[in-house]
Structures are given as structure tokens and as C-alpha cells.
Write a protein that holds these residues in place. Structure first.
Motif, PDB file in Angstrom:
ATOM      1  N   VAL A  66       0.847  -1.206   0.000  1.00  0.00           N
ATOM      2  CA  VAL A  66       0.000   0.000   0.000  1.00  0.00           C
ATOM      3  C   VAL A  66       0.879   1.252   0.000  1.00  0.00           C
ATOM      4  N   GLY A  67       1.871   1.270   0.867  1.00  0.00           N
ATOM      5  CA  GLY A  67       2.778   2.408   0.912  1.00  0.00           C
ATOM      6  C   GLY A  67       3.511   2.609  -0.396  1.00  0.00           C
ATOM      7  N   TYR A  68       3.904   1.507  -1.032  1.00  0.00           N
ATOM      8  CA  TYR A  68       4.601   1.577  -2.315  1.00  0.00           C
ATOM      9  C   TYR A  68       3.684   2.134  -3.401  1.00  0.00           C
ATOM     10  N   LEU A  69       2.414   1.743  -3.371  1.00  0.00           N
ATOM     11  CA  LEU A  69       1.449   2.259  -4.335  1.00  0.00           C
ATOM     12  C   LEU A  69       1.209   3.755  -4.124  1.00  0.00           C
ATOM     13  N   VAL A  70       1.114   4.188  -2.870  1.00  0.00           N
ATOM     14  CA  VAL A  70       0.941   5.621  -2.591  1.00  0.00           C
ATOM     15  C   VAL A  70       2.124   6.414  -3.139  1.00  0.00           C
ATOM     16  N   GLY A  71       3.333   5.936  -2.896  1.00  0.00           N
ATOM     17  CA  GLY A  71       4.511   6.608  -3.425  1.00  0.00           C
ATOM     18  C   GLY A  71       4.534   6.624  -4.935  1.00  0.00           C
ATOM     19  N   SER A  72       4.056   5.546  -5.555  1.00  0.00           N
ATOM     20  CA  SER A  72       4.010   5.461  -7.019  1.00  0.00           C
ATOM     21  C   SER A  72       2.995   6.447  -7.588  1.00  0.00           C
ATOM     22  N   LEU A  73       1.840   6.568  -6.924  1.00  0.00           N
ATOM     23  CA  LEU A  73       0.821   7.523  -7.379  1.00  0.00           C
ATOM     24  C   LEU A  73       1.331   8.957  -7.269  1.00  0.00           C
ATOM     25  N   TRP A  74       1.989   9.249  -6.167  1.00  0.00           N
ATOM     26  CA  TRP A  74       2.572  10.590  -6.000  1.00  0.00           C
ATOM     27  C   TRP A  74       3.560  10.892  -7.122  1.00  0.00           C
ATOM     28  N   PHE A  75       4.354   9.893  -7.466  1.00  0.00           N
ATOM     29  CA  PHE A  75       5.365  10.065  -8.515  1.00  0.00           C
ATOM     30  C   PHE A  75       4.738  10.306  -9.881  1.00  0.00           C
ATOM     31  N   VAL A  76       3.720   9.522 -10.248  1.00  0.00           N
ATOM     32  CA  VAL A  76       3.169   9.659 -11.601  1.00  0.00           C
ATOM     33  C   VAL A  76       2.336  10.933 -11.764  1.00  0.00           C
ATOM     34  N   PHE A  77       1.733  11.416 -10.661  1.00  0.00           N
ATOM     35  CA  PHE A  77       0.932  12.637 -10.770  1.00  0.00           C
ATOM     36  C   PHE A  77       1.769  13.906 -10.605  1.00  0.00           C
ATOM     37  N   ARG A  78       2.911  13.787  -9.958  1.00  0.00           N
ATOM     38  CA  ARG A  78       3.830  14.929  -9.834  1.00  0.00           C
ATOM     39  C   ARG A  78       5.232  14.436 -10.197  1.00  0.00           C
ATOM     40  N   ARG A  79       5.399  14.122 -11.462  1.00  0.00           N
ATOM     41  CA  ARG A  79       6.643  13.490 -11.904  1.00  0.00           C
ATOM     42  C   ARG A  79       7.771  14.508 -11.973  1.00  0.00           C
ATOM     43  N   ASN A  80       8.686  14.425 -11.018  1.00  0.00           N
ATOM     44  CA  ASN A  80       9.863  15.273 -10.999  1.00  0.00           C
ATOM     45  C   ASN A  80      10.947  14.572 -10.189  1.00  0.00           C
ATOM     46  N   ALA A  81      12.099  15.220 -10.072  1.00  0.00           N
ATOM     47  CA  ALA A  81      13.227  14.594  -9.381  1.00  0.00           C
ATOM     48  C   ALA A  81      12.922  14.354  -7.900  1.00  0.00           C
ATOM     49  N   PHE A  82      12.155  15.248  -7.294  1.00  0.00           N
ATOM     50  CA  PHE A  82      11.852  15.116  -5.870  1.00  0.00           C
ATOM     51  C   PHE A  82      11.011  13.872  -5.601  1.00  0.00           C
ATOM     52  N   THR A  83       9.909  13.706  -6.338  1.00  0.00           N
ATOM     53  CA  THR A  83       9.053  12.538  -6.111  1.00  0.00           C
ATOM     54  C   THR A  83       9.741  11.253  -6.559  1.00  0.00           C
ATOM     55  N   ALA A  84      10.559  11.339  -7.612  1.00  0.00           N
ATOM     56  CA  ALA A  84      11.300  10.159  -8.061  1.00  0.00           C
ATOM     57  C   ALA A  84      12.271   9.696  -6.983  1.00  0.00           C
ATOM     58  N   ARG A  85      12.934  10.654  -6.341  1.00  0.00           N
ATOM     59  CA  ARG A  85      13.885  10.304  -5.284  1.00  0.00           C
ATOM     60  C   ARG A  85      13.171   9.660  -4.088  1.00  0.00           C
TER      61      ARG A  85
END
Length: 304
Positions: A265-284
Motif C-alpha cells: 500500500v505504501g509503495y502504491l501511494v509513493g508510485s501515485l505521487w510520482f506519476v501525478f507529480r513526476r519530478n526529481a523530488f518525487t522520483a527520489r
């Protein structure tokens, strides 16, 4: 007396570069072997062996297999760097590796990779476990013969590379002959799916360098981001589904099942954050989350 001291000092001065050179060579060989990756592979294999063992766990058998598999893995990693040294030289993050920096020659790397691979396969063959030996050779071939040549050709190298990355789970199952246990198969699926968000986070962070080196990762191939979104969410959502199914079928203890589900679940939340705000910060942050998830998943299998 002074002449003796001068001669002694001369010997010490001449010996110092040799000592420094030897240390440098050892350091370069260790860097070429990428021992942290090897350790992660072997840890995963041992977790799979422990979780899928049909009887008492035989540490001697497992450690012998780990040495042989470790040698095959090192051989594959060396060959990978030998084949990629020109593209590695174009990327800042890899330009200082032993081969592109010129500290180890491509010919020496080829000899090292071939020697340690043959020794590792021979060691596994001596153990009279044909399934383990065959899977180790197959893993080597997928990584060296398929994944590495695909990197400058197709974005689907990620899916192929994930196969090689997940093979330690099956290698561990083969060590103990635990094919009837679902744990090795589930761990294989977990590691395979885990790699998609993990790989997309790395590709996003180093997109410009990958483009310069002509490595066909999703952020380089598709500027729209749709492919990155699809691959990231495919891995994260399928991972949650697999985790929930494994826990539901009763293959894990309650703590192990919940650890697997909550981690996914935590991994999915992080993945959603990354795809909706795709930048170096969320990728890191997604990359950091992926590195935390893997030991959590291994702990869940040990609890299970």
C-alpha cells in the motif's frame, strides 16, 4: 650509516606506490563486482530458501549454493559492465566505473567475468542439483544475453531485466527443492513487480544521462509520461494485488501477511505521487521507498 638509511628510505618510498597500487586494484575489482548488489541477490535467495524449505533448513547446503550463485552473479555483472563500458563512459553516474575510467581494461574484465562464471557454474554442478545449476545459467543468460543488449534498443528491457532480478527467489526454492511451497513463487512475483516503480524512479532521476548514452528507458522514449505512468502503476497495483491474494489464501502468518500488504500500500501511494507529480523530488522519494520496501517484504516472508 647515512647511506644505509638512505637506501632503506628508498626501499620504503619504492614500496609505497606498490602497496597503494595493490589496494587500488582490489578496490577496483570490488567495484567491478558490485558486491552490494550481490549481497542483495544472495539475501533474497536465502530468504526464499528458508521460506520454501519443506523440512529442516540445511545451512551448509544453503551457504555452499550461495557461494556458487554469488560467483555466477558476479560474472554476469562483470560482463554487463564490459558490454556497456562505452555507454557508461557517457554518463556521469557511471563514468568513474573501473572499465570506462580506464583502470581495468575490457580484455581483463572479459577474462575475469568468464573465469568466475565458469567456476561458479562448476561449483553448482558439483553440488548435484541440476535445477539450481540450470536456473543459475538461465539467470546469467537473461541478464547478459537478453537484458544488456536490449538496453539501447527497446524500452521493454525493463520487463526483461526484471526477470533476471526476480530469479533469486526461484534459485532459493531450487536450493531446498521446495517447489510445492508457494512462497518462492510469490516472492518471485513480488520482486518482479517491485522493480517497475523502482526502475522508473531511477530512469526519471537520470533521464538526461540515459538519453546521452542512448539507453532506451521509458522517460527517454516517451516524453508524454504515459509509458512511465503505465509501467509504474502496473508494477505497484499488481504488487498490491499479489500481496493481498497471498495473505488471503493463508500462505502467510497474520503479521507476515499484514506486513506484505501494508508495504505494498505504501509503495502504491509513493508510485501515485510520482506519476501525478513526476519530478526529481518525487522520483527520489519513490526510489527511497522502494529500497525500504524490499527488506520489509523479505521480513514478511521470514515471518510467514
Amino acid at each position: 650509516m647515512n647511506d644505509g638509511n638512505t637506501a632503506l628510505n628508498g626501499v620504503e618510498l619504492d614500496a609505497a606506490p606498490m602497496t597503494s597500487g595493490a589496494k587500488s586494484l582490489v578496490s577496483d575489482l570490488m567495484a567491478l563486482a558490485r558486491l552490494r548488489i550481490v549481497a542483495m541477490v544472495l539475501l533474497t535467495m536465502l530468504v526464499a530458501a528458508w521460506a520454501s524449505s519443506p523440512g529442516p533448513f540445511l545451512w551448509g547446503q544453503a551457504l555452499y549454493a550461495a557461494v556458487g550463485v554469488g560467483m555466477v552473479v558476479v560474472g554476469a555483472i562483470v560482463f554487463n559492465q564490459r558490454m556497456e563500458w562505452l555507454s557508461d563512459a557517457r554518463m556521469e553516474r557511471t563514468a568513474n566505473r573501473p572499465i570506462p575510467s580506464g583502470r581495468i581494461s575490457p580484455h581483463a574484465a572479459t577474462a575475469m567475468g568468464a573465469t568466475i562464471t565458469v567456476l561458479g557454474v562448476a561449483m553448482l554442478a558439483w553440488s548435484a542439483n541440476p535445477a539450481l545449476t540450470g536456473l543459475a545459467v538461465l539467470s546469467w543468460f537473461i541478464y547478459v544475453g537478453m537484458y544488456t543488449p536490449l538496453k539501447p534498443v527497446s524500452v521493454w528491457q525493463t520487463a526483461v531485466g526484471a526477470l533476471a532480478g526476480a530469479m533469486p527467489a526461484l534459485l532459493g526454492t531450487a536450493v531446498v527443492g521446495g517447489w510445492e511451497s508457494p512462497h518462492g513463487w510469490v516472492l518471485f512475483g513480488v520482486i518482479y513487480l517491485w522493480q517497475f516503480p523502482h526502475a522508473m524512479a531511477i530512469a526519471e532521476l537520470y533521464r538526461e544521462q540515459y538519453a546521452k548514452a542512448n539507453v532506451r528507458v521509458a522517460p527517454v522514449v516517451d516524453d508524454s509520461g504515459r509509458l512511465v505512468t503505465w509501467l509504474t502503476l502496473f508494477g505497484a497495483t499488481a504488487l498490491l494485488g499479489l500481496s493481498a491474494a497471498a495473505a488471503r489464501w493463508g500462505e502467510f502468518s497474520t503479521p507476515g501477511g499484514w506486513a506484505l500488504i501494508l508495504g505494498a500500500v505504501g509503495y502504491l501511494v509513493g508510485s501515485l505521487w510520482f506519476v501525478f507529480r513526476r519530478n526529481a523530488f518525487t522520483a527520489r522519494w519513490l526510489l527511497r521507498g522502494s529500497l525500504l520496501y524490499l527488506p520489509l517484504a523479505c521480513a514478511a516472508f521470514l515471518l510467514g
